[in-house]
Design an enzyme around this catalytic site. Structure first.
Site, PDB file in Angstrom:
ATOM      1  N   GLY A 162      -4.777  -4.883  -1.612  1.00  0.00           N
ATOM      2  CA  GLY A 162      -6.026  -5.587  -1.868  1.00  0.00           C
ATOM      3  C   GLY A 162      -6.948  -4.686  -2.661  1.00  0.00           C
ATOM      4  O   GLY A 162      -6.569  -4.137  -3.697  1.00  0.00           O
ATOM      5  N   HIS A 164      -8.146  -1.917  -1.320  1.00  0.00           N
ATOM      6  CA  HIS A 164      -8.000  -0.589  -0.721  1.00  0.00           C
ATOM      7  C   HIS A 164      -6.965   0.238  -1.482  1.00  0.00           C
ATOM      8  O   HIS A 164      -5.865  -0.229  -1.774  1.00  0.00           O
ATOM      9  CB  HIS A 164      -7.583  -0.719   0.744  1.00  0.00           C
ATOM     10  CG  HIS A 164      -7.186   0.593   1.379  1.00  0.00           C
ATOM     11  ND1 HIS A 164      -8.018   1.682   1.407  1.00  0.00           N
ATOM     12  CD2 HIS A 164      -6.023   0.972   1.988  1.00  0.00           C
ATOM     13  CE1 HIS A 164      -7.400   2.676   2.023  1.00  0.00           C
ATOM     14  NE2 HIS A 164      -6.194   2.270   2.374  1.00  0.00           N
ATOM     15  N   HIS A 208      -0.883   3.956   4.777  1.00  0.00           N
ATOM     16  CA  HIS A 208       0.189   3.224   4.090  1.00  0.00           C
ATOM     17  C   HIS A 208       1.300   4.200   3.671  1.00  0.00           C
ATOM     18  O   HIS A 208       1.607   4.348   2.485  1.00  0.00           O
ATOM     19  CB  HIS A 208      -0.390   2.505   2.857  1.00  0.00           C
ATOM     20  CG  HIS A 208       0.431   1.348   2.378  1.00  0.00           C
ATOM     21  ND1 HIS A 208       0.284   0.074   2.877  1.00  0.00           N
ATOM     22  CD2 HIS A 208       1.416   1.271   1.456  1.00  0.00           C
ATOM     23  CE1 HIS A 208       1.122  -0.736   2.269  1.00  0.00           C
ATOM     24  NE2 HIS A 208       1.835  -0.036   1.397  1.00  0.00           N
ATOM     25  N   GLY A 213       6.922  -2.113   4.318  1.00  0.00           N
ATOM     26  CA  GLY A 213       7.182  -2.216   5.752  1.00  0.00           C
ATOM     27  C   GLY A 213       6.112  -1.624   6.633  1.00  0.00           C
ATOM     28  O   GLY A 213       6.289  -1.543   7.849  1.00  0.00           O
ATOM     29  N   ASN A 214       4.960  -1.235   6.059  1.00  0.00           N
ATOM     30  CA  ASN A 214       3.917  -0.580   6.848  1.00  0.00           C
ATOM     31  C   ASN A 214       3.333  -1.487   7.932  1.00  0.00           C
ATOM     32  O   ASN A 214       3.071  -1.036   9.043  1.00  0.00           O
ATOM     33  CB  ASN A 214       2.803  -0.093   5.921  1.00  0.00           C
ATOM     34  CG  ASN A 214       3.270   0.994   4.989  1.00  0.00           C
ATOM     35  OD1 ASN A 214       3.297   2.156   5.343  1.00  0.00           O
ATOM     36  ND2 ASN A 214       3.655   0.610   3.777  1.00  0.00           N
ATOM     37  N   GLY A 215       3.127  -2.762   7.610  1.00  0.00           N
ATOM     38  CA  GLY A 215       2.561  -3.686   8.592  1.00  0.00           C
ATOM     39  C   GLY A 215       3.467  -3.844   9.792  1.00  0.00           C
ATOM     40  O   GLY A 215       3.018  -3.796  10.940  1.00  0.00           O
ATOM     41  N   VAL A 217       5.864  -1.768  10.783  1.00  0.00           N
ATOM     42  CA  VAL A 217       5.943  -0.495  11.515  1.00  0.00           C
ATOM     43  C   VAL A 217       4.708  -0.316  12.385  1.00  0.00           C
ATOM     44  O   VAL A 217       4.804   0.113  13.542  1.00  0.00           O
ATOM     45  CB  VAL A 217       6.107   0.687  10.538  1.00  0.00           C
ATOM     46  CG1 VAL A 217       5.928   2.022  11.265  1.00  0.00           C
ATOM     47  CG2 VAL A 217       7.488   0.653   9.878  1.00  0.00           C
TER      48      VAL A 217
END
Length: 408
Positions: A162, A164, A208, A213-215, A217
Site C-alpha cells: 500500500g 507503507h 515484511h 507470505g508475510n500475512g 506467517v
C-alpha cells in the site's frame, strides 16, 4: 542514511497500561479457560482439526483467496479430482498442516519461541514447501522471482505494501534480531505474553521480512503466541476468523493495520518512531477481536447446546431412529468407543448394531480409522452450518476504500 531497527519502536505498551486494556486481558484469560471445558478430549481433537480448516479458510480469505471448505478438506485427503480450484485449496491445506505442527508442538510442551527468527523462518519454510508450484513465484520489479522457503528478502528485493515502505532488504536481519530481542523482554509474565500479541503481529508485517507470505506467517505466529499465552482454548478458536470478519464489518483489519503504521504525533505520543497512541488503539481492537472469537467459540461449543443441535439434525435426517441418536450422543459426550460396546449402549443385538454403525459411518456422523477400528465422533461438512452456525462464510472480504484525497 542508515535505517535503524528503532524504526519499529515502540514494540509494545510498556508503561502506564490503560486500565481498560488490563480489564480486557483479564476477561480474555478467564473466558478462554471455559472453551470446550465439558467436551471429551476425543471430541475436542476432532473439532480442533475442523478449526484448523476454518482458520486456513479465513486466512486465505484475508488474502483475497476464497476457497471452499470442502476443497480444503479434499486437498488434505489427497482427493485432487474433487477440487474446484486446486492451487487455492493446496495453499489452504499448507496452512492447515503448518498449524497442525504448531498445535502438536504446543500440546507436547515443546513449542519454540513464536517470535524468534528461527521459528518464523521455520513457519515460512514449512508453508512454502507445501505450497503448489503456482504460488512459489511472485512478480517483482517486472521479473518472475521464486519465493525461497524460509528465506528473508534479499538485497534488491524492495517492496511496497500500500503506502507503507518496509525496511530495505539489506537491513532485514538487523530488524529481525531487534524484533526477537524486544519481544523476549516484552513477553515476561502472563500479562506480557498476552499484551504483546497485537504489537508483534503488526510489527512483523511492518518489517515484511519475506518476499511473500508475510500475512500468513504473522497469523500463524499469532496462533503460536496465543498458545504460549495459555489462552488458546486447546486450539479450538481462530484468530483469522476474527480478523477477516472484523467486529462490525470486513475491512477493519487492513484499516487498523494501516493506522498502526502511523508515525509519532508530537512529544506526548510516546518516545518511539511510530505512534504509541495508534498502537494502543490497535491493541484494544485486536484484543477485542480475540475476546469476540473466544465468546463465539464458547457459545458454539457449549456441550449442552451442541448435543441439542446434533440431536435436532439427526431427528430431521433420520426420523424415528432413536438408536442412532443415542449412539452419537454417547460418543460425543464420552469419546471414542469400540464397536463391541455398541450393542450394550443402544440395547440391540450385534447384527442390528453393525447396521447402525454402518449407516452412521457412511453419513459421516461417526468416524473410524479402519474396518474394525474404534468409533469416534464426526462432524460432516455437509451439515457444519447446522451444527456450528456462522462457522464459515462464503462472502468475499471487501477491501477498505482508498483514503479521501485531502483538499489543500
Amino acid at each position: 542514511m542508515v535505517e535503524t531497527p528503532a524504526r519499529i519502536e515502540p514494540c509494545g505498551i510498556e508503561e502506564n497500561i490503560p486500565v481498560a486494556l488490563g480489564d480486557l486481558m483479564l476477561t480474555i484469560q478467564s473466558e478462554a479457560q471455559e472453551i470446550g471445558r465439558l467436551l471429551h478430549p476425543d471430541s475436542a481433537a476432532e473439532l480442533r482439526a475442523m478449526m484448523r480448516v476454518m482458520n486456513a479458510y479465513y486466512s486465505n480469505l484475508i488474502e483475497g483467496h476464497n476457497t471452499r471448505p470442502a476443497d480444503i478438506e479434499a486437498a488434505l485427503a489427497g482427493r485432487i479430482e474433487e477440487i474446484e480450484n486446486r492451487p487455492l485449496a493446496e495453499e489452504a491445506a499448507a496452512h492447515v498442516r503448518v498449524q497442525e505442527w504448531i498445535d502438536m508442538e504446543a500440546r507436547a510442551d515443546r513449542l519454540q519461541v513464536p517470535f524468534s527468527v528461527d521459528f518464523l523462518r521455520e513457519i515460512h519454510r514449512r508453508f512454502y514447501m507445501e505450497m503448489p508450484e503456482e504460488f512459489r513465484f511472485v512478480e517483482h520489479a517486472g521479473r518472475r522471482e521464486p519465493v525461497v522457503p524460509g528465506q528473508f528478502r534479499l538485497e534488491g528485493q524492495e517492496v511496497a505494501v500500500g503506502r507503507h515502505l518496509p525496511p530495505s532488504a539489506s537491513r532485514i536481519d538487523d530488524f529481525m534480531r531487534h524484533f526477537e530481542t524486544r519481544y523476549w523482554g516484552l513477553t515476561r509474565g502472563r500479562i506480557g505474553r498476552l499484551l504483546s500479541i497485537p504489537a508483534a503481529h503488526h510489527r512483523l508485517n511492518y518489517i515484511h521480512p519475506f518476499l511473500d507470505g508475510n500475512g500468513r506467517v504473522s497469523r500463524l505466529m499469532t496462533h503460536a503466541m496465543i498458545q504460549k499465552a495459555e489462552i488458546g482454548g486447546h486450539g479450538l478458536w481462530s484468530i483469522s476468523r476474527g480478523l477477516a470478519r472484523g467486529l462490525h464489518e470486513p475491512g477493519e483489519y487492513m484499516q487498523r493495520m494501516d493506522g498502526a503504521d502511523q508515525p509519532r504525533r508530537g512529544d506526548l505520543d510516546g518516545r518511539g518512531n511510530l505512534s504509541l497512541a495508534t498502537l494502543q488503539q490497535f491493541t484494544a481492537w485486536f484484543l477485542s477481536i480475540m475476546l469476540d472469537q473466544i465468546r463465539f467459540t464458547n457459545a458454539m461449543l457449549d456441550l449442552r447446546d451442541l448435543r441439542s443441535r446434533y440431536s435436532a439434525l439427526l431427528d430431521d435426517l433420520m426420523p424415528g431412529q432413536v438408536r442412532s441418536k443415542i449412539l452419537v450422543e454417547h460418543v460425543l459426550r464420552y469419546g471414542e468407543i469400540s464397536r463391541g460396546d455398541v450393542p450394550g449402549i443402544v440395547g440391540v443385538k450385534e447384527r442390528a448394531a453393525r447396521n447402525d454403525i454402518s449407516e452412521l459411518l457412511k453419513s459421516g456422523f461417526l468416524k473410524s480409522s479402519g474396518h474394525r477400528g474404534m468409533l469416534r465422533i464426526g462432524f460432516p461438512l455437509a451439515y457444519r452450518e447446522r451444527l456450528f452456525p456462522n462457522l464459515f462464510t462464503h462472502v468475499e472480504i471487501t477491501p477498505p476504500p482508498p483514503p479521501e484525497i485531502p483538499v489543500l
